[in-house]
Design an enzyme around this catalytic site. Structure first.
Site, PDB file in Angstrom:
ATOM      1  N   SER A 652      -6.260   8.813  -6.892  1.00 48.44           N
ATOM      2  CA  SER A 652      -5.478   8.373  -5.833  1.00 48.44           C
ATOM      3  C   SER A 652      -4.823   7.953  -6.476  1.00 48.44           C
ATOM      4  O   SER A 652      -2.873   7.479  -5.970  1.00 48.44           O
ATOM      5  CB  SER A 652      -6.208   7.008  -4.900  1.00 48.44           C
ATOM      6  OG  SER A 652      -6.295   6.305  -6.221  1.00 48.44           O
ATOM      7  N   LYS A 695      -6.167  -2.313  -2.641  1.00 45.85           N
ATOM      8  CA  LYS A 695      -4.457  -1.666  -3.443  1.00 45.85           C
ATOM      9  C   LYS A 695      -3.564  -2.163  -2.516  1.00 45.85           C
ATOM     10  O   LYS A 695      -3.018  -3.121  -3.680  1.00 45.85           O
ATOM     11  CB  LYS A 695      -4.712   0.000  -2.914  1.00 45.85           C
ATOM     12  CG  LYS A 695      -5.615   0.637  -4.065  1.00 45.85           C
ATOM     13  CD  LYS A 695      -6.006   1.773  -3.594  1.00 45.85           C
ATOM     14  CE  LYS A 695      -6.913   2.149  -5.020  1.00 45.85           C
ATOM     15  NZ  LYS A 695      -6.703   4.204  -4.905  1.00 45.85           N
TER      16      LYS A 695
END
Length: 802
Positions: A652, A695
């Site tokens: 990611s 996040k």
């Protein structure tokens, strides 16, 4: 320029007004399994088919309600099944080490146990009475007296014949002694020896005749004694049969439809008649001073009935949930007791296991627990293959030498076994155990998510209602239910889905009810649900708070304002088991001349996992495809997570690493108020990642701690937009313009936003426009290639001159 996401796409709200009730009291509680249509169809098929091997493996993650749902489903189904029979173990009079198994209708096993107990008690009471009667005594005395008369008559005739032959008979311990007479007086050995030889021979001839007479007479006496003994035994048998005849007749009539029971009763009758001494109370010749009270009852235990399975209380088929499936708990055991320092056992000490109790119904096991004991797993497979349950000594199964023990007759097995476990165990068993695929042919897969449709929202509400009713919790008003629905979508990480982790939903309900009760509220409202969610996070986010403090204090270097070349804020997910949060990390890139390509410092330091390494290697593919079509890729670049002291895994951050590298090559600074998450492929397309909510929220909390400027935000993959269910506080800050979320489809869109410079499209001649990001990167790589080529040519010249 890329536009930020609108407010309505940051969180899918459930409007309380859209719910057609005021509180969950007005809602019908949930009946059945929610959101698991695939699993329900599999269960219906697996439980309906009768052929061998169609047992069921229920696969799903813990918390999805697998066990509760399966139990409820089976209990409803079991109501329609017939009640299975009882099973009893009785003595095998031919081979006591192999007890017999008797099958009886439900409830009759316990009844048969009581009947046999009553029979033995009646026999112990009636038989002594019969043998104490005057009639019996008179008949016995008459038979004994007749025998005595016959014996005395034979002995009298024998003495007369011996006397006529010149001998006297004298009784001795060794029998009758034949003594010669001389003038009517017994002759001693000296007198016999003094006789002439002819006289002695005459005496010996006559003695042989007398001995023959004695043998014939003794044979008649023994025959008479044997006949009398047989007559006495027949009389005792007749008396005993008469004494217990009524009891046996009643039992025979009661169990006339069960041939095996009638056969057993006949054996009991024969054994009782053949072993009358304990019933008559005949004492031992020399009773042991150590005899225990139970010793008096020991001779009668062989007539007991061990009802190993009693289904008298069932209403339908049994559903057994075995949470401790050890070998003995599953298959039964042979118990022992100490007698005079020795362990002994018999059929009355056989104990059934879960398989016995579930026979004719359903047995539910947990995969992890079953597989912890290899003997249990192997025994279960053997029982399912053979369709019978055998109680065995566990020492024999282990191959150890065991003392002589019982080998009970196996009981036929008719059962459906349902094993509940996670999908990983299913795949391992399917791949590594050939028997598993033959015995567990049905897989019921429990999903972790379901569609967020109006119908499922109503079902969600019905689940909430059922939980409140079952656990006596306060009911929810519709604002609270709306929050529960929104939280379900957040747990599912999808605006169009609802989580089926009902254990977590139930925990929120319990905690919200606690807060509502403490406030004296009659119902749970939205504030109580919100508080329950926040408090659960607060109890687990200590590490997140400490990291946030270290960033705010500058211990961990994260810039949330300004610009920097070759530096970007990447976002990673830290999972602590019960809690996960997003953490920003500074990612930097540097480069120089060389042919090493992109080097991952995390991999070189053995801190990078294989997926992270793959993500970095993809960057080399992107650079080669984008910029190395007309020149060699002469580059030696370094990528690193700054202040990272633990392992890095996942791809990611590959997008952020690429942005840092492009910034370093182009010399264009990146806005530090923006953080990046997303993976990238070789074509520069930004791909979805997990944990997008955590996040975004993690970077927001850091920016909030260091001061919101209104310029900060997060770049996320466009394909992750549907997964956004941000906290209300973050959504409010975005609505006020203090924070931003940008959906990115490809690398060019992201680099434009981060640098404020156009990415630049490739022109017809293969070049990129001057001044664009791609143009700057292309020019830098070309200069590096030419410089490296110049060094190589200069080296060749020096070598030639040398």
């Amino acid at each position: 320029m890329l536009e930020e996401l609108s407010i309505d796409k940051l969180r899918r709200v459930c409007a309380p007004e859209a719910l057609d009730f005021h509180t969950t009291e007005a809602v019908e509680p949930l009946a059945g399994i929610l959101g698991q249509e695939r699993a329900v169809r599999s269960l219906q098929f697996g439980l309906g088919i009768k052929e061998q091997g169609f047992n069921i493996y229920v696969a799903g993650t813990p918390g999805t309600g697998r066990t509760t749902a399966v139990k409820g489903f089976l209990e409803e189904l079991a109501k329609e099944k017939p009640i299975p029979p009882d099973w009893c173990y009785v003595n095998n009079f031919r081979d006591p080490y192999r007890p017999r198994a008797l099958r009886l209708p439900p409830g009759r096993g316990k009844e048969f146990h009581k009947d046999m107990k009553a029979l033995v008690e009646g026999a112990r009471r009636e038989i002594p009475k019969a043998f104490e009667s005057e009639e019996y005594s008179a008949r016995r005395e008459g038979m004994v007296e007749a025998l005595q008369k016959r014996r005395q008559g034979l002995l009298h005739d024998l003495r007369c014949k011996a006397q006529e032959a010149g001998f006297a008979l004298q009784s001795a311990p060794v029998g009758l002694l034949i003594i010669p007479l001389k003038e009517g007086v017994p002759m001693g050995d000296e007198g016999f020896a003094a006789l002439p030889e002819q006289a002695r021979e005459d005496i010996m001839r006559r003695r042989e005749t007398v001995e023959a007479e004695i043998k014939a007479a003794m044979k008649q006496i023994r025959g008479a004694e044997k006949a009398t003994s047989e007559q006495l035994q027949d009389m005792d048998r007749d008396v005993a049969l008469y004494a217990v005849g009524l009891l046996l007749e009643e039992l025979t009539e009661k169990y006339r439809d069960f041939p095996e029971v009638l056969s057993y009763l006949k054996e009991v009758q024969d054994d009782m008649v053949a072993n009358l001494a304990p019933f008559r109370g005949v004492p031992e010749a020399e009773p042991s001073p150590l005899a225990a009270p139970w010793a008096k009852e020991a001779p009668f235990r062989k007539y007991a009935v061990n009802a190993i399975v009693d289904n008298s209380d069932l209403y339908g088929g049994p559903v057994i949930m075995e949470f401790s499936p050890t070998y003995n708990n599953l298959f039964g055991r042979v118990e022992k007791e100490a007698q005079f320092g020795t362990l002994v056992t018999d059929f009355t000490m056989l104990r059934g296991g879960s398989l016995h109790r579930a026979n004719g119904g359903y047995l539910v096991l947990q995969a992890e627990q079953v597989l912890q004991d290899p003997l249990t797993w192997d025994g279960l497979k053997r029982a399912l293959r053979s369709r019978e349950i055998a109680i065995e000594e566990i020492a024999e199964r282990l191959g150890f030498m065991a003392t002589k023990s019982l080998r009970p007759e196996p009981i036929p097995l008719d059962i459906k076994v349902i094993i509940i476990g996670n999908p990983q165990i299913y795949h391992l068993l399917y791949a590594l155990d050939p028997d598993f695929k033959e015995l567990f042919k049905v897989k019921a897969d429990f999903d972790t998510r379901m569609e967020r449709s109006d119908e499922n929202v109503r079902s969600y509400t019905a689940f909430v209602r059922a939980t409140c009713q079952k656990e006596n919790l306060l009911h929810l008003d519709r604002s609270a239910v709306a929050k529960i629905v929104e939280h379900g979508s957040r747990l599912a990480e999808d605006q169009d889905k609802l989580s089926t982790h009902f254990a977590e939903i139930a925990d929120i309900l319990r905690e919200a009810s606690f807060y509502a009760t403490r406030e004296g509220s009659p119902h749970i409202n939205a504030s109580h649900v919100t508080k329950a969610i926040e408090e659960k996070v607060y109890r687990s986010n200590l590490i997140q708070e400490r990291l946030r403090e270290m960033i705010a204090q500058g211990t961990i270097m994260i810039a949330t304002a300004g610009e920097a070349v070759g530096q970007v804020n990447g976002l990673s997910l830290i999972s602590l088991g019960d809690f996960a949060f997003g953490r920003p990390s500074r990612i930097t890139a540097s480069f120089g001349l060389g042919r090493e390509g992109v080097l991952d410092i995390e991999r070189e330091a053995k801190l990078g996992g294989p997926i992270h390494t793959k993500g970095v290697l993809i960057l080399s593919g992107y650079l080669a495809q984008r910029y190395a079509q007309d020149k060699p890729l002469s580059l030696s670049a370094r990528l690193v997570f700054e202040q990272s002291y633990e392992g890095v895994e996942g791809d990611s951050a590959s997008c952020a690493e690429l942005y840092a590298l492009l910034s370093a090559l182009s010399g264009l600074p990146i806005r530090q108020g923006l953080a990046v998450t997303g993976s990238v492929n070789q074509r520069g397309e930004v791909q979805a990642i997990g944990g997008v909510n955590e996040k975004v929220e993690g970077f927001y909390e850091v920016c909030k701690a260091k001061g919101l400027t209104g310029e900060q935000g997060v770049l996320i993959p466009e394909s992750n937009v549907r997964h956004l269910m941000l906290k209300e506080g973050v959504v409010e800050a975005i609505q006020q313009g203090k924070f931003h979320v940008y959906p990115v489809k490809n690398v060019d869109q992201g680099i434009e936003l981060l640098t404020g410079v156009s990415a630049g499209m490739r022109q017809d001649d293969g070049s990129f426009p001057e001044g664009t990001v791609n143009g700057r990167v292309d020019r830098c790589l070309r200069e590096l290639a030419e410089r490296l080529k110049g060094f190589a040519e200069e080296g060749k010249k020096k070598t030639g001159e040398g």
